[in-house]
Write an enzyme that holds these catalytic residues in place. Sequence first.
Site, PDB file in Angstrom:
ATOM      1  N   LYS A   1       0.848  -1.178   0.000  1.00 18.62           N
ATOM      2  CA  LYS A   1       0.000   0.000   0.000  1.00 18.62           C
ATOM      3  C   LYS A   1       0.888   1.235   0.000  1.00 18.62           C
ATOM      4  O   LYS A   1       2.040   1.117   0.409  1.00 18.62           O
ATOM      5  CB  LYS A   1      -0.946  -0.010   1.188  1.00 18.62           C
ATOM      6  CG  LYS A   1      -0.232   0.124   2.538  1.00 18.62           C
ATOM      7  CD  LYS A   1      -1.198   0.339   3.634  1.00 18.62           C
ATOM      8  CE  LYS A   1      -1.480   1.801   3.853  1.00 18.62           C
ATOM      9  NZ  LYS A   1      -0.664   2.463   4.852  1.00 18.62           N
TER      10      LYS A   1
ATOM     11  N   LYS B   1      -2.659 -10.101  10.875  1.00 20.06           N
ATOM     12  CA  LYS B   1      -2.610 -10.123  12.338  1.00 20.06           C
ATOM     13  C   LYS B   1      -3.438 -11.301  12.837  1.00 20.06           C
ATOM     14  O   LYS B   1      -4.560 -11.508  12.390  1.00 20.06           O
ATOM     15  CB  LYS B   1      -3.149  -8.798  12.912  1.00 20.06           C
ATOM     16  CG  LYS B   1      -2.218  -7.622  12.615  1.00 20.06           C
ATOM     17  CD  LYS B   1      -2.717  -6.361  13.281  1.00 20.06           C
ATOM     18  CE  LYS B   1      -1.944  -5.148  12.808  1.00 20.06           C
ATOM     19  NZ  LYS B   1      -0.661  -4.941  13.470  1.00 20.06           N
TER      20      LYS B   1
ATOM     21  N   GLU C   1      -3.498   4.811  17.558  1.00 20.18           N
ATOM     22  CA  GLU C   1      -2.037   4.715  17.647  1.00 20.18           C
ATOM     23  C   GLU C   1      -1.518   5.824  18.562  1.00 20.18           C
ATOM     24  O   GLU C   1      -2.100   6.914  18.609  1.00 20.18           O
ATOM     25  CB  GLU C   1      -1.413   4.933  16.276  1.00 20.18           C
ATOM     26  CG  GLU C   1      -1.817   3.925  15.239  1.00 20.18           C
ATOM     27  CD  GLU C   1      -1.026   4.162  13.960  1.00 20.18           C
ATOM     28  OE1 GLU C   1       0.116   3.707  13.890  1.00 20.18           O
ATOM     29  OE2 GLU C   1      -1.555   4.822  13.056  1.00 20.18           O
TER      30      GLU C   1
ATOM     31  N   HIS D   1      -6.878  -0.910   5.978  1.00 25.79           N
ATOM     32  CA  HIS D   1      -7.011  -1.683   7.216  1.00 25.79           C
ATOM     33  C   HIS D   1      -8.435  -1.641   7.804  1.00 25.79           C
ATOM     34  O   HIS D   1      -9.004  -2.661   8.166  1.00 25.79           O
ATOM     35  CB  HIS D   1      -6.028  -1.180   8.273  1.00 25.79           C
ATOM     36  CG  HIS D   1      -4.625  -1.029   7.774  1.00 25.79           C
ATOM     37  ND1 HIS D   1      -4.068  -1.896   6.881  1.00 25.79           N
ATOM     38  CD2 HIS D   1      -3.660  -0.102   8.038  1.00 25.79           C
ATOM     39  CE1 HIS D   1      -2.808  -1.516   6.619  1.00 25.79           C
ATOM     40  NE2 HIS D   1      -2.551  -0.425   7.304  1.00 25.79           N
TER      41      HIS D   1
HETATM   42  C1  BG6 Z   1       0.402   1.416   8.168  1.00 21.79           C
HETATM   43  C2  BG6 Z   1       0.176   2.892   8.136  1.00 21.79           C
HETATM   44  O1  BG6 Z   1      -0.221   0.787   7.089  1.00 21.79           O
HETATM   45  O2  BG6 Z   1      -0.129   0.891   9.381  1.00 21.79           O
HETATM   46  C3  BG6 Z   1       0.821   3.558   9.328  1.00 21.79           C
HETATM   47  O3  BG6 Z   1       0.743   3.418   6.941  1.00 21.79           O
HETATM   48  C4  BG6 Z   1       0.342   2.927  10.604  1.00 21.79           C
HETATM   49  O4  BG6 Z   1       0.547   4.949   9.345  1.00 21.79           O
HETATM   50  C5  BG6 Z   1       0.493   1.414  10.538  1.00 21.79           C
HETATM   51  O5  BG6 Z   1       1.116   3.441  11.661  1.00 21.79           O
HETATM   52  C6  BG6 Z   1      -0.154   0.755  11.735  1.00 21.79           C
HETATM   53  O6  BG6 Z   1       0.174  -0.595  11.719  1.00 21.79           O
HETATM   54  P1  BG6 Z   1       0.311  -1.417  13.076  1.00 21.79           P
HETATM   55  O7  BG6 Z   1       0.541  -2.811  12.624  1.00 21.79           O
HETATM   56  O8  BG6 Z   1       1.476  -0.819  13.811  1.00 21.79           O
HETATM   57  O9  BG6 Z   1      -0.974  -1.218  13.793  1.00 21.79           O
END
Ligand code: BG6
Length: 520
Positions: free
Chosen positions: A176, A210, A244, A268
């Site tokens: 992506k 996941k 996050e 996502h």
């Molecule tokens: C990525 C995004 O696809 O997913 C990021 O580009 C984001 O901005 C990340 O921080 C989050 O992934 P995870 O696995 O850390 O929740």
Amino acid sequence: MPDAFQNDPHEIKVGKVEPRGAPCVEFSPDPSAMVIFGASGDLTRRKLIPALFKLSRTGIIGDDFFVLGVARTEMDSEGFRTAMEEAVKAHGEFETAAWERFAKRLFYISADYGDEGAYAAIASFLEEKEGVFATKGNRIFYVATPPSVYETVTGLLGASGLAGEKAGWTRLVVEKPYGRDTGSARRLDEAVLSSFSEPQVYRIDHYLGKETVQNILMLRFANTIFEPLWNRHFIDHVQITVAETLGVERRAGYYEQAGVLRDMFQNHMMQVLALASMEPPSVYDPELVRDERSKVLLALRRPPLERMDDWLCLGQYVEGEIDGKAVPGYTEEEGVARSSQVPTFAAMRVYIDNWRWQGVPIYLRSGKRLKKRLSEVSVQFRNVPHLMFKDTIGGEIGPNTLILKIQPEERIQLKFHTKYPGSRVCLRDVFMDFSYLEGYRGLTLGAYERVLMDCMLGDKTLFVRKDGVSLSWEFLTPILEYIEKSGKGAPDVNLYRAGSYGPTEADKLMSKDGRRWRNE
Ligand code: BG6
């Protein structure tokens, strides 16, 4: 008394998990060579090489595998190995002996992505090493470059003959962002599919890799007790949160063009939504599962653009504190325009127009620099139709909630009411709480490890099909265009303090509907 019914006032644990004899299947991937375009980049360092090393260290991939890194940075294979060793030490689990074995299978060519000669060099390198490592001609081309060169790389892979399949299989993995709207995603597909066929293409959405995201289907369709309730008759609403604590980090160049809707929602959030709401296919087959995920995206109701602010709340973080440490606001981050209006938070209400979900709001929320890192799907059931205890307990009671915690905790919790022990008649909320890893001491795979392994296996269940990408863009593009043109009624970008739960306006989106976010 069984473990399941401990006398804990707030938490009832499930009994011992019994893994022995549990039905499962172990796979061993084919030998292969992986060519990584963008090998000097962040993704290769942080995710790809640590994941490949784990697969190698744990014996999932054998010695019949090698990596050829390709990027513009001048470096030789030795330099690449040193850089990757540091990367694994920083982002993975390092082990000297295993590393020495793995490092012998890492190579690097420095090249310009638009140079046809580079592809000839890659081809002859592959032919030479394929004999040495017995990879049977199986090849994976992983495009982890900036998106601006996706079309160049895939086009030249086609023109050089590398996209074809001769001795073994050839697969293309594309990271992506897959386009930035419906039109650009379509153009990218045309470019990709003029060199590769759709069965060769693996579009990554690492959320699908996941463990607990995959478990959504197991929970729903391997049990009889949840599915009969999983519909408009019993569910009041669903909340999907991906919060996050990280900020934009060093990715301002990309993020300024993307914002949260392209970065998290198009991929996502939509994929988690699809898993939580899809119908069961007749068999667990990659195409049938992907059919069902696509049907959900197809059934998403288009929100009325002129009243977007009733459906969507956007936000951007300002300076604040995360875990007791002061952090800058988004517009103070390196590489971000001081006047940037790019949203780092969004909350959105969506509806799925089909029989199962008619009238059930699904609230999606994701943001950076929020109070805590937390991803979960929370299913809130309807209230009891009539509360016979009302006069006895003197009030209302909350609804039952099933919470599928995805990260950092991996748990399933069911909230329900019981009598509070003792002489008085009163109720209390308790949680039946299952920790996903409880009772399991075996190997666990991170999201990238899982999807890389699946690509080698040729299992596309956890990858997004062409229609999956385009349906998601078709839903979001009109919204993005409306916001970006600042149409009348377009939502403002509300400011929120880093370390908060997001803008207070997001709470209003919920309270207008008489509901509240789960912020626990
Ligand atoms: C990525 C995004 O696809 O997913 C990021 O580009 C984001 O901005 C990340 O921080 C989050 O992934 P995870 O696995 O850390 O929740």
